[in-house]
Design a protein around this motif. Structure first.
Motif, PDB file in Angstrom:
ATOM      1  N   GLY A 115      54.979  -1.234  96.640  1.00  0.00           N
ATOM      2  CA  GLY A 115      56.367  -1.233  97.071  1.00  0.00           C
ATOM      3  C   GLY A 115      56.477  -1.851  98.448  1.00  0.00           C
ATOM      4  O   GLY A 115      55.496  -1.928  99.185  1.00  0.00           O
ATOM      5  N   VAL A 144      60.319  -4.479  96.184  1.00  0.00           N
ATOM      6  CA  VAL A 144      59.940  -3.576  95.100  1.00  0.00           C
ATOM      7  C   VAL A 144      60.019  -2.152  95.633  1.00  0.00           C
ATOM      8  O   VAL A 144      59.361  -1.816  96.619  1.00  0.00           O
ATOM      9  CB  VAL A 144      58.514  -3.869  94.600  1.00  0.00           C
ATOM     10  N   GLU A 156      61.183 -10.730  98.017  1.00  0.00           N
ATOM     11  CA  GLU A 156      60.805  -9.836  96.930  1.00  0.00           C
ATOM     12  C   GLU A 156      60.818  -8.424  97.465  1.00  0.00           C
ATOM     13  O   GLU A 156      60.186  -8.130  98.466  1.00  0.00           O
ATOM     14  CB  GLU A 156      59.418 -10.167  96.394  1.00  0.00           C
ATOM     15  N   ARG A 196      63.961  -9.677  93.349  1.00  0.00           N
ATOM     16  CA  ARG A 196      63.134 -10.862  93.624  1.00  0.00           C
ATOM     17  C   ARG A 196      64.040 -12.070  93.611  1.00  0.00           C
ATOM     18  O   ARG A 196      64.689 -12.362  92.621  1.00  0.00           O
ATOM     19  CB  ARG A 196      62.034 -11.016  92.588  1.00  0.00           C
ATOM     20  N   GLU A 229      64.419  -3.006  92.506  1.00  0.00           N
ATOM     21  CA  GLU A 229      63.538  -4.152  92.623  1.00  0.00           C
ATOM     22  C   GLU A 229      64.412  -5.389  92.745  1.00  0.00           C
ATOM     23  O   GLU A 229      65.399  -5.526  92.041  1.00  0.00           O
ATOM     24  CB  GLU A 229      62.660  -4.243  91.369  1.00  0.00           C
ATOM     25  N   ASP A 289      53.853  -5.543  94.702  1.00  0.00           N
ATOM     26  CA  ASP A 289      54.097  -5.226  93.293  1.00  0.00           C
ATOM     27  C   ASP A 289      53.725  -3.783  93.007  1.00  0.00           C
ATOM     28  O   ASP A 289      54.378  -3.094  92.243  1.00  0.00           O
ATOM     29  CB  ASP A 289      53.229  -6.113  92.394  1.00  0.00           C
ATOM     30  N   ALA A 325      60.999  -0.686 101.385  1.00  0.00           N
ATOM     31  CA  ALA A 325      61.751  -1.557 100.493  1.00  0.00           C
ATOM     32  C   ALA A 325      63.171  -1.680 101.024  1.00  0.00           C
ATOM     33  O   ALA A 325      64.009  -0.848 100.769  1.00  0.00           O
ATOM     34  CB  ALA A 325      61.757  -0.976  99.084  1.00  0.00           C
ATOM     35  N   VAL A 367      59.409   1.579  91.212  1.00  0.00           N
ATOM     36  CA  VAL A 367      59.003   0.442  90.397  1.00  0.00           C
ATOM     37  C   VAL A 367      57.541   0.115  90.659  1.00  0.00           C
ATOM     38  O   VAL A 367      56.782  -0.200  89.745  1.00  0.00           O
ATOM     39  CB  VAL A 367      59.896  -0.779  90.690  1.00  0.00           C
ATOM     40  N   GLY A 368      57.134   0.220  91.941  1.00  0.00           N
ATOM     41  CA  GLY A 368      55.740  -0.045  92.288  1.00  0.00           C
ATOM     42  C   GLY A 368      54.798   0.845  91.497  1.00  0.00           C
ATOM     43  O   GLY A 368      53.800   0.391  90.952  1.00  0.00           O
TER      44      GLY A 368
END
Lengths: 346, 527
Positions: free
Chosen positions: A48, A127, A125, B352, B350, A45, A97, A131-132
């Motif tokens: 990344g 990231v 998931e 998920r 991102e 989260d 990522a 975004v991280g």
């Protein structure tokens, strides 16, 4: 049924030195651990990267999984088993990522070939670094604002001095606002805000609020420390747990403090030590009972809630335990320290 | 609120309203209101955050202007000694050799391209004039803004046609788009569909130069090297055929009115037939008329799909895109062409994805821990407080009922951390009653009658309970403000839990005690 018989008088305050040393040692260990590990270990989260949760239909070896992934070249960083053993689930993590075209198909196929049994990708998931970074800032901001609002609330509510609390809030916002103009990092901002808060409490003589905030910093720091020592990851869920711990720890402290104020009015001739100890003892039943029911549910969640919620439940267990301890051994002794200081001044 | 029956009416009204809100979740046939929303982590699905590469939209605008300048100068017969190029991504460089007809050039340029910003103008010794220009900042901003708006609109169109129930698509900040697709199973397909730029271009082939030469690095000016990628269905071998095409695109997908899948009767292969609007059809007719016997490449996102020879003028404005498509590929291509091209490429920041089986596992485990925690706490309270414990348990049960009703009523989303929030509430909500009961016990130890003790207990504990809960509420609200997705769900259930526990502890349990002590004239209190 009763844990503690009425009229009991355990000498908590007399043993506050032990509590003090214990807390200082735990906080020092936390700081040492954070320094050695170079800060908390961020989950994807915040850092990344990519996490893939795979479930096999029969047992698979981590070694096989690793070699399978090596072949498709996705820059692997770790594979670990996840959740309960009988589920044959694994968590694959990469620092980069990546979820390009057909990423999951590629991984699934490689795993099937290498381990010879069916692999199901249950969760991916990814990231990105941008975004991280955003999430990291958001989380820290959340901590900061929670602290700000709680500070204002307890300084107003505990001391019934909303004017002072208004001064507090304005001072804090002003300082932080002018600091943020210098483009400082948010961890620094939070530390600065804490220092400012404590200084303002000191000069405005808001002793209850100070006790509560010190207890809260104590709880969050130790929870972070235990996570760091056990090398567990910080994710958004852990931040949520930390905020809940803040709420819970204050809850405990508020209840003890309320009793202290009530008893101070009733027995104003008694020395402060005695009143503090009496108040802690009177609320001890409630403190233990609520901590116990809360521990019951978080331990249930820890044992039965599954892998995704595991670390969150773990953080809550630590937080509840430390929060209970701190409302007895940290928050109240601060009041005594304060009194000692005032006396010396006279 | 002294009156017992008045309070009873209020409590009953709240409980009945709560039950009405929960009914649809239990069984949709019972009541037509909406169910509790499940988050992506519980029902499976995909969460994406995209970033629109708006810089590319500016680049392609500049490229178009460059082309336009070239063709305008050509029309004015001034093209020969002037070299026009796009440099440094978003700048246009113009080189006029020997200063030939510089006045005429200036005149044309001022007339046609007055809104370009001149960055520099130098004259070399031999009279060559170098110009450098770009688009003004304000216009650049406008292009970027409209690119992200248009991208959002296009993606929404595509997802609508893809068929996802209740997608959530919204802009996040200046350039980001947040997409939530609950229940999507084929995530790869969804991602391809969303992320494809789908820029369809028609370009003439450079039939003079050899693409093999160009592959070695000598790409002639004004042309580019593109590939046709073919995958053999049986052997899965991928072959890449190089094509040298003219940079200038004669026609783009912007003029499309329709795209649909049809089956070639000869080879029994699907292809996508496209239809242009009036203007597009006119341009297409003109292109085909002027270029008979030349080859026209159909290019999608810089990949050549086919390059048929133009046999004769095609007036109707219809064309077909062939390639060895599977049925689904053809269908998805038709969708993206119908929805239109993205004005700029998008990058996934991102992602998920949760599979449906993991989602149902999470629900099962979450509910399991909730039930076990609930039962343990209930037994504990009964053992510790006897009859009063039963009353507290009733409050706890109603508490969960109210949280569920709140979720349904506010149309909030229940996530796995949200379930954790409910579980936490079970443990923490009894606190209010514990505080009251401990007070009542103390008062009774002082020798008060049960009724007086209960009154004193509630009166003294109320303020403390309010205080203690406000702090948790503050933490939850801040979390709600800053949290994302699942964490927001936690903040929601935690806040609802705090509010519900105030109601159940301060009003409902009090009502029960008052009823027992006043109406039933209970003389002793089991606590």
């Amino acid at each position: 049924m009763q844990f503690i018989k009425p009229g009991i008088n355990i000498d908590f305050i007399g043993k506050r030195k032990i509590g003090f040393y214990l807390s200082v040692i735990m906080i020092l260990i936390t700081i040492a651990s954070l320094v050695i590990q170079k800060g908390p270990r961020y989950g994807i989260d915040f850092a990344g990267g990519t996490v893939v949760q795979v479930k096999f239909s029969s047992p698979a070896k981590i070694k096989d999984i690793k070699s399978a992934l090596k072949r498709i070249d996705i820059g692997i960083s770790s594979v670990q088993s996840f959740g309960e053993e009988k589920d044959y689930e694994y968590l694959i993590r990469t620092e980069e990522a990546v979820t390009g075209e057909g990423f999951s198909q590629k991984v699934e196929k490689a795993l099937k070939n290498a381990t010879g049994n069916g692999a199901e990708i249950r969760r991916i998931e990814m990231v990105g670094p941008k975004v991280g970074k955003d999430l990291r800032e958001k989380a820290l901001k959340a901590m900061f604002y929670a602290l700000l609002f709680i500070t204002v609330y307890i300084s107003g509510r505990f001391e019934s001095e909303w004017v002072k609390s208004g001064i507090m809030a304005t001072g804090l916002i002003f300082c932080v606002y002018s600091l943020s103009g210098f483009d400082v990092s948010i961890p620094f901002l939070i530390t600065a805000a804490l220092v400012i808060t404590l200084t303002l409490f000191w000069f405005l003589k808001l002793k209850y609020a100070m006790g509560a905030i010190v207890a809260l910093i104590h709880d969050v720091t130790i929870t972070v420390g235990i996570f760091s020592i056990l090398d567990k990851e910080f994710s958004l869920a852990i931040v949520a747990a930390l905020l809940t711990i803040i709420g819970y720890s204050l809850n405990d402290t508020i209840i003890v403090f309320d009793r202290i104020r009530e008893n101070l009015k009733k027995y104003h001739k008694n020395p402060l030590e005695m009143t503090l100890n009496k108040s802690i003892n009177e609320t001890l039943n409630r403190t233990l009972l609520t901590s116990l029911t809360t521990l019951i549910v978080v331990v249930t969640l820890f044992l039965l809630g599954g892998g995704i919620i595991h670390d969150f439940a773990f953080a809550m267990i630590i937080g509840v335990a430390v929060g209970t301890y701190s409302s007895i051994y940290v928050a109240s002794p601060i009041l005594l320290t304060w009194q000692a200081y005032e006396r010396r001044k006279q | 609120m002294k009156n017992l029956s008045q309070r009873l009416v209020i409590v009953l009204a709240v409980v009945i309203a709560a039950i009405i809100y929960i009914l649809p979740t239990a069984n949709p046939k019972l009541w037509p209101h909406k169910k509790i929303n499940l988050g992506l982590d519980l029902q499976g699905g995909m969460h994406l955050v995209l970033e629109v590469d708006t810089e590319k939209a500016v680049e392609s605008t500049v490229e178009n202007i460059t082309q336009e300048i070239r063709s305008v100068l050509k029309e004015e017969h001034m093209g020969r000694n002037i070299v026009i190029e796009r440099v440094e991504n978003t700048r246009i460089s113009i080189k006029i050799k020997n200063g030939d007809n510089i006045d005429a050039f200036d005149k044309v340029f001022d007339r046609e391209f007055a809104d370009l910003r001149m960055l520099s103008r130098t004259t070399e010794n031999d009279g060559t004039v170098n110009l450098m220009m770009d688009i003004p900042d304000k216009e650049t901003e406008r292009i970027k803004k409209s690119a992200s708006e248009q991208a959002l609109e296009t993606i929404r169109n595509r997802i609508d046609q893809f068929g996802v129930s209740e997608p959530d698509i919204r802009r996040q900040g200046e350039r980001r788009i947040l997409i939530q697709l609950p229940g999507v199973k084929d995530t790869r397909r969804a991602k391809d569909l969303i992320g494809k730029t789908a820029l369809l271009e028609f370009k003439l082939l450079d039939e003079i130069n050899d693409p093999a030469e160009a592959e070695k690095g000598k790409v002639p000016r004004g042309t580019e090297l593109l590939y046709q990628v073919k995958e053999d269905r049986d052997t899965r071998r991928v072959t890449k055929i190089p094509f040298l095409v003219k940079k200038r695109s004669l026609l783009t997908g912007a003029y499309l009115t329709d795209a649909k899948v049809e089956i070639d009767s000869q080879y029994n292969e699907p292809y996508v037939s496209i239809k242009f609007d009036k203007k597009g059809a006119r341009i297409f007719g003109k292109i085909t008329e002027e270029n008979v016997k030349k080859r026209l490449a159909i290019v999608l996102d810089k990949k050549v799909y086919s390059a048929p020879m133009i046999q004769e003028k095609i007036p109707g404005g219809e064309a077909r895109i062939t390639g060895s498509f599977s049925d689904q590929e053809a269908r998805d291509l038709a969708i993206v062409l119908r929805a239109g091209a993205l004005p700029a490429p998008v990058n996934i920041l991102e992602e998920r994805t949760v599979g449906p089986s993991l989602g149902s596992d999470s629900i099962r485990k979450g509910l399991m821990s909730m039930c076990v925690g609930f039962v343990l706490v209930i037994f504990f309270m009964i053992i510790y407080y006897k009859l009063s414990g039963v009353i507290a348990d009733l409050a706890l049960f109603l508490n969960i009922l109210l949280i569920a009703a709140g979720l349904a009523g506010f149309q909030a989303t229940l996530t796995l951390p949200g379930i954790a929030g409910i579980i936490l509430t079970i443990g923490m909500a009894v606190d209010a009653n514990v505080l009251i009961f401990e007070r009542v016990r103390e008062e009774m130890n002082l020798g008060k009658t049960p009724h007086a003790a209960v009154n004193a207990g509630y009166d003294r504990a109320t303020l403390t309970i309010l205080d203690a809960n406000v702090t948790t509420l503050i933490a939850a609200l801040v979390l709600f403000q800053f949290g994302t997705g699942p964490i927001k769900g936690f903040a929601v259930t935690l806040s609802l839990g705090v509010i519900a526990s105030l109601f159940t502890a301060l009003i409902i349990t009090r009502l029960v005690f008052d009823y027992l002590l006043l109406k039933r004239k209970m003389k002793t209190l089991s606590i």
